[in-house]
Design an enzyme around this catalytic site. Structure first.
Site, PDB file in Angstrom:
ATOM      1  N   HIS A  87       0.830  -1.213   0.000  1.00  0.00           N
ATOM      2  CA  HIS A  87       0.000   0.000   0.000  1.00  0.00           C
ATOM      3  C   HIS A  87       0.860   1.257   0.000  1.00  0.00           C
ATOM      4  O   HIS A  87       2.074   1.228   0.196  1.00  0.00           O
ATOM      5  CB  HIS A  87      -0.931   0.014   1.217  1.00  0.00           C
ATOM      6  CG  HIS A  87      -0.190  -0.003   2.533  1.00  0.00           C
ATOM      7  ND1 HIS A  87       0.220  -1.165   3.146  1.00  0.00           N
ATOM      8  CD2 HIS A  87       0.237   1.006   3.348  1.00  0.00           C
ATOM      9  CE1 HIS A  87       0.838  -0.890   4.276  1.00  0.00           C
ATOM     10  NE2 HIS A  87       0.875   0.429   4.420  1.00  0.00           N
ATOM     11  N   ARG A 118      -4.288  16.555   6.286  1.00  0.00           N
ATOM     12  CA  ARG A 118      -4.826  15.216   6.568  1.00  0.00           C
ATOM     13  C   ARG A 118      -4.278  14.719   7.908  1.00  0.00           C
ATOM     14  O   ARG A 118      -3.065  14.659   8.108  1.00  0.00           O
ATOM     15  CB  ARG A 118      -4.407  14.263   5.448  1.00  0.00           C
ATOM     16  CG  ARG A 118      -4.799  12.795   5.593  1.00  0.00           C
ATOM     17  CD  ARG A 118      -4.058  12.012   4.528  1.00  0.00           C
ATOM     18  NE  ARG A 118      -4.478  10.638   4.350  1.00  0.00           N
ATOM     19  CZ  ARG A 118      -3.964   9.595   4.992  1.00  0.00           C
ATOM     20  NH1 ARG A 118      -3.019   9.802   5.906  1.00  0.00           N
ATOM     21  NH2 ARG A 118      -4.386   8.365   4.729  1.00  0.00           N
TER      22      ARG A 118
END
Length: 321
Positions: free
Chosen positions: A290, A300
């Site tokens: 990932h 974020r």
């Protein structure tokens, strides 16, 4: 020739000419009809092909699949949907074979799960404030800042410091006992969810390091620590990880752009769009290669909480000292 005979001859010629014209007209019409009948199947096929391609394209662009420079990307969890529970099973890799196995814990069922039903958005906002308070003490010069309540590691400029030593007496003024209690409570809920999903006992897995808050913005990277977007495998990177979870503390498209979590499967990428309170969790081997997309704007926030089957690699919850 008599006028009457000439008139009859002209009438006959006119009649023959008219007949020939009608015959020619019928031939022309017949040719047109025949040509149309030959084209009709092709036209029907083209129409069907157009409708099918339009339907497929519409499906791909509907939000479940998107085209990118890297190929087709499937969205596993949209920001706008609220997921009770979603699990995608994938074959386990061989990564776990190179480590000591713990029966009843080491993954034999592998995959990735997403849920919005374990942590509320209000709780996510509360724990985000812990991250904001801690990272405000320092912060990276680049795009990615880290705060680890366990070790005290904190991004500061181009380096890391131990905030418990660096800021010393100021720490009790920044954090509260309630902050650390909330952290522990949410960690336990995530641990129980992972155990339930993968069919293991919650007491068989242990919190492991590193477990940390992350704040990511669009600033240019200043050191390799800021380059958060590279593909990686947690089991290979950290060794102790068997189960990884991320609790998102801000909202995709509202608080930031980019920054989606991407599972990199053969032939396709599968993404999770962050939503405050959403948990993405997965087995830590190469079956779940990932990365995180670069953040294009905004900020974020998330917290990575990971677990091991090896008690020797376990750590306790952080405490306010």
């Amino acid at each position: 020739m008599a006028p009457q005979r000439r008139a009859g001859s002209r009438a006959a010629e006119s009649s023959r000419a008219g007949g020939e014209a009608r015959v020619e007209e019928r031939r022309r019409l017949s040719s047109i009809v025949k040509g149309n009948s030959q084209k009709d199947p092709r036209q029907k096929w083209l129409k069907v092909a157009f409708l099918l391609s339009s339907a497929v394209l519409g499906y791909l662009l509907s939000g479940s699949y998107l085209f990118s420079e890297e190929g087709v990307t499937e969205v596993l969890a949209h920001y706008g949907e609220i997921l009770e529970d979603r699990f995608i099973e994938v074959p386990c890799s061989e990564d776990y074979d190179s480590h000591k196995r713990f029966e009843g814990c080491t993954p034999r069922k592998c995959g990735r799960g997403i849920t919005d039903a374990v942590i509320s958005r209000v709780e996510a906002e509360r724990i985000r404030r812990i991250a904001e308070k801690g990272i405000s003490l320092g912060g990276s010069d680049g795009g990615a800042s880290i705060l680890d309540l366990h070790s005290g590691a904190l991004s500061l400029g181009k380096h890391f410091v131990n905030m418990y030593r660096y800021f010393g007496d100021k720490i009790p003024d920044i954090f509260s006992e309630e902050d650390f209690h909330l952290y522990s409570e949410l960690r336990q809920r995530i641990q129980q969810k992972i155990a339930l999903t993968f069919g293991i006992s919650s007491s068989s897995i242990y919190l492991t390091k590193p477990t940390f808050f992350s704040r990511i913005n669009s600033s240019d990277a200043k050191t390799t620590h800021d380059e958060y977007w590279h593909p990686h495998i947690d089991k290979v990177t950290y060794g102790s990880f068997d189960y990884t979870s991320l609790l998102y503390l801000s909202d995709y498209t509202e608080d930031f752009g980019g920054g989606r979590f991407v599972f990199m499967d053969e032939g396709a990428n599968r993404t999770v769009e962050p939503r405050a309170g959403r948990i993405s969790f997965f087995t830590s081997g190469s079956e779940n290669l990932h990365r995180v997309e670069k953040v294009h704007w905004g900020t974020r926030y998330a917290i990575t909480i990971s677990f091991t089957c090896n008690p020797d690699h376990g750590i306790g919850d952080p405490v306010l000292t």
